[in-house]
Motif scaffolding. Structure first.
Motif, PDB file in Angstrom:
ATOM      1  N   GLU B 150      23.043 -33.831  18.956  1.00 50.99           N
ATOM      2  CA  GLU B 150      21.949 -33.560  18.037  1.00 50.99           C
ATOM      3  C   GLU B 150      22.385 -33.851  16.598  1.00 50.99           C
ATOM      4  OE1 GLU B 150      22.757 -31.641  20.612  1.00 50.99           O
ATOM      5  OE2 GLU B 150      20.922 -31.755  21.810  1.00 50.99           O
ATOM      6  N   ALA B 153      22.397 -37.551  16.025  1.00 60.36           N
ATOM      7  CA  ALA B 153      21.045 -38.088  15.838  1.00 60.36           C
ATOM      8  C   ALA B 153      20.518 -37.794  14.433  1.00 60.36           C
ATOM      9  CB  ALA B 153      20.098 -37.519  16.891  1.00 60.36           C
ATOM     10  N   THR B 162      13.315 -36.704  13.753  1.00 61.22           N
ATOM     11  CA  THR B 162      12.130 -35.853  13.584  1.00 61.22           C
ATOM     12  C   THR B 162      10.979 -36.358  14.448  1.00 61.22           C
ATOM     13  OG1 THR B 162      12.787 -35.525  11.292  1.00 61.22           O
ATOM     14  CG2 THR B 162      10.547 -34.872  11.870  1.00 61.22           C
ATOM     15  N   VAL B 163      10.764 -37.679  14.398  1.00 60.57           N
ATOM     16  CA  VAL B 163       9.630 -38.249  15.119  1.00 60.57           C
ATOM     17  C   VAL B 163       9.753 -38.034  16.622  1.00 60.57           C
ATOM     18  CG1 VAL B 163       8.536 -40.438  15.751  1.00 60.57           C
ATOM     19  CG2 VAL B 163       9.017 -39.938  13.351  1.00 60.57           C
ATOM     20  N   ILE B 164      10.961 -38.204  17.179  1.00 61.16           N
ATOM     21  CA  ILE B 164      11.042 -38.054  18.634  1.00 61.16           C
ATOM     22  C   ILE B 164      11.071 -36.587  19.066  1.00 61.16           C
ATOM     23  CG2 ILE B 164      12.106 -40.308  19.101  1.00 61.16           C
ATOM     24  CD1 ILE B 164      14.736 -38.768  19.579  1.00 61.16           C
ATOM     25  N   GLY B 165      11.025 -35.663  18.115  1.00 60.75           N
ATOM     26  CA  GLY B 165      10.840 -34.270  18.504  1.00 60.75           C
ATOM     27  C   GLY B 165      12.096 -33.415  18.503  1.00 60.75           C
ATOM     28  N   ILE B 166      13.092 -33.803  17.702  1.00 55.26           N
ATOM     29  CA  ILE B 166      14.281 -32.965  17.555  1.00 55.26           C
ATOM     30  C   ILE B 166      14.038 -32.017  16.377  1.00 55.26           C
ATOM     31  CG2 ILE B 166      16.732 -33.041  16.917  1.00 55.26           C
ATOM     32  CD1 ILE B 166      16.931 -35.656  18.371  1.00 55.26           C
ATOM     33  N   PRO B 167      14.398 -30.726  16.511  1.00 50.27           N
ATOM     34  CA  PRO B 167      14.179 -29.799  15.387  1.00 50.27           C
ATOM     35  C   PRO B 167      15.152 -30.093  14.240  1.00 50.27           C
ATOM     36  CG  PRO B 167      15.278 -28.683  17.203  1.00 50.27           C
ATOM     37  CD  PRO B 167      14.953 -30.054  17.691  1.00 50.27           C
ATOM     38  N   LEU B 171      18.442 -27.871  12.614  1.00 55.16           N
ATOM     39  CA  LEU B 171      19.798 -28.352  12.877  1.00 55.16           C
ATOM     40  C   LEU B 171      20.528 -28.659  11.570  1.00 55.16           C
ATOM     41  CD1 LEU B 171      19.012 -30.653  15.906  1.00 55.16           C
ATOM     42  CD2 LEU B 171      20.603 -28.729  15.931  1.00 55.16           C
TER      43      LEU B 171
END
Lengths: 264, 268
Positions: B150, B153, B162-167, B171
């Motif tokens: 994470e 990324a 952000t776009v693919i949905g990682i907080p 983080l």
């Protein structure tokens, strides 16, 4: 009365199925500066839409509105029938490759794997994640260079890697920001053919300031300069182009299948 | 020789423990280019030292909550305010320092080892501080081990993450907190003002030797350990202040590595 509502619901459902992305009267201002004015746009499955327009015409902002990164001041955006913040994960976003830090210590393989990072959130990558990333690399022809550090590739190769990263997330639509910038013309042709193949599986939206390159390969074309000029087709009126660019624009006609302008 | 003295053994242990933290976290600081943010967190942490004096608690223990609070404030400011990020960091940077000095001035009596917090004095590390450092190391290593993917990324491409949905934002705040914890460990070694040297130099030097983030972390731990033990030994031999000797040794080695590394021209 209730029946009418039901019919409307069904119609809306049908619209959702067809529409991948929809914008209704979207306006964005940065301070007092209008960037997008009353933009409405529907993108359907298997569309390959090229959005052209002058620099500063709001192309990147339009993409960011679709991605939920910029909140519009008015209007409605829906992505796969829902809120962009919820559904943007189904969008394969390919940002401008020149904005990356080429010194970053990361291999091609690891860049593409980050496309799986949501699927593998707070756990290790599974074999399925690795296989998906691998086949995405294969699709763009970059598998032989998977061990390279990202900065040690040409601009065209980097662009392919970023497309592979977007594909690794198994998106329903691909959004590309100036994908051809800084890429040699002969490599560009190959690149657009790749996009043409990908169109079979998803919708593709590409913004570019390069009118002629875009017009050959896309199936629909729109022109953006604050306002959007779009007729859900590959035709743009000379008046539209002039209005958007605010000067007469010469467009090379590529014969009937590739023409941008209507026959006069 | 030097190791006959108990305080030298403690100092050696402290420099190794600090090297583990700054070797790992320094890599993120360097590749994500958040050197200025890290400087802001470390200087603002001085407010915690002042608070420790004022309340009569061990200052290092006060720095932990204070450093984490300033990390969170800097992280939130970045997202919400209309101020530019570096202006906001500058404000927090200076206010933390000013608060620390104010609290020390308000504390009755004389602050004997004030300079050691500013410029480090690894010879004053006590056994209990070593245990705190070990615990902090374990936290840092565990969190990075769990969130490696994470962090990679979000440091490489925050917008895509952000776009693919990682907080992404949460983080990022975790990462800033880890920087704050690293700062706490480094304060003992080189002091608030020189912390930035050990957060950047070992990582930047290791970048010249490898293209792999994991290997960079390993090499950067080695560099940090090498710099601080060599600096420690030289400071003992020639009776020099330990913090600045460690920083100068790091700087000289870094220049040598930069000038001699084969064909690499990475701009870090």
């Amino acid at each position: 009365m209730t029946q009418n509502i039901k019919i409307r619901e069904i119609q809306e459902m049908q619209a959702i199925v067809k529409e991948v992305i929809s914008l209704r009267n979207v306006s964005v201002h940065y301070g007092d500066l209008p960037v997008l004015e009353n933009v409405s746009l529907s993108i359907y499955m298997h569309d390959f839409l090229g959005i052209i327009g002058p620099n500063g015409g709001g192309k990147t902002t339009l993409l960011k509105v679709i991605l939920g990164l910029v909140k519009p001041d008015s209007g409605k955006v829906s992505v796969f029938g829902g809120d962009p913040l919820q559904n943007r994960r189904y969008i394969g976003y390919v940002p401008q490759h020149r904005l990356f830090d080429p010194n970053f210590p990361i291999s091609v393989r690891d860049v593409v794997l980050t496309g799986r990072a949501r699927h593998a959130l707070f756990r290790r990558y599974t074999n399925h994640d690795k296989k998906t990333a691998r086949s995405a690399l294969e699709m763009v022809g970059m598998l032989p260079l998977e061990d390279r550090q990202i900065g040690r590739l040409s601009g065209g190769q980097q662009q392919r890697v970023f497309i592979a990263r977007a594909l690794a997330a198994e998106p329903g639509v691909l959004l590309l920001d100036e994908p051809a910038a800084g890429i040699d013309t002969c490599v560009q042709a190959e690149f657009y053919e790749l996009l043409g193949r990908l169109k079979q599986k998803m919708a593709i939206v590409m913004v570019s300031h390069d009118i002629t390159a875009v017009s050959v390969y896309v199936s629909k074309i729109a022109c953006l300069n604050q306002k959007l000029f779009y007729h859900d087709s590959k035709e743009l009126l000379a008046e539209d182009l002039e209005a958007a660019y605010q000067c007469p624009v010469d467009v090379i006609a590529h014969g009937i299948p590739h023409r941008v302008l209507r026959e006069h | 020789m030097a190791l006959e003295y108990g305080f030298m053994v403690n100092a050696l242990a402290a420099s190794i423990l600090a090297a583990i933290a700054c070797g790992i976290i320094g890599v993120y600081v360097v590749v994500k280019r958040i050197v200025f943010i890290s400087g802001g967190i470390s200087h603002a942490s001085f407010g915690g030292i002042g608070l420790g004096y004022f309340l009569g608690i061990e200052p290092v223990l006060c720095v932990i909550p204070f450093g984490i609070a300033s990390a969170l404030v800097i992280g939130e400011v970045r997202r919400r305010t209309l101020l530019s990020e570096d202006t906001a960091i500058g404000v927090i940077w200076a206010m933390g320092m000013a608060l620390g000095i104010m609290l020390i001035a308000l504390t009755p009596g004389y602050a004997p080892d004030l300079l050691s917090y500013l410029f480090g004095n690894i010879l004053m590390v006590s056994r209990s501080t070593l245990w705190v450092m070990l615990a902090l190391d374990m936290i840092i290593v565990t969190v990075v081990w769990l969130l490696y993917k994470e962090f990679l990324a979000i440091t490489f491409d925050e917008e895509f993450a952000t776009v693919i949905g990682i907080p992404t934002h949460k983080l990022y705040l975790v990462l800033l907190c880890l920087i704050a914890l690293t700062v706490v460990m480094l304060i003992r070694v080189v002091g608030v003002i020189l912390v930035i040297a050990l957060l950047t130099i070992p990582a930047a030097a290791s970048r010249r030797l490898t293209n792999d983030l994991r290997k960079m972390m390993g090499l950067s731990i080695l560099f940090a350990a090498l710099f601080s033990t060599t600096g420690l030994y030289l400071s003992y031999l020639f009776d020099l202040p330990s913090g600045s000797t460690i920083v100068l040794v790091s700087g000289v080695v870094f220049l040598l590595v930069s000038l001699t590394s084969p064909g690499h021209s990475f701009k870090y």
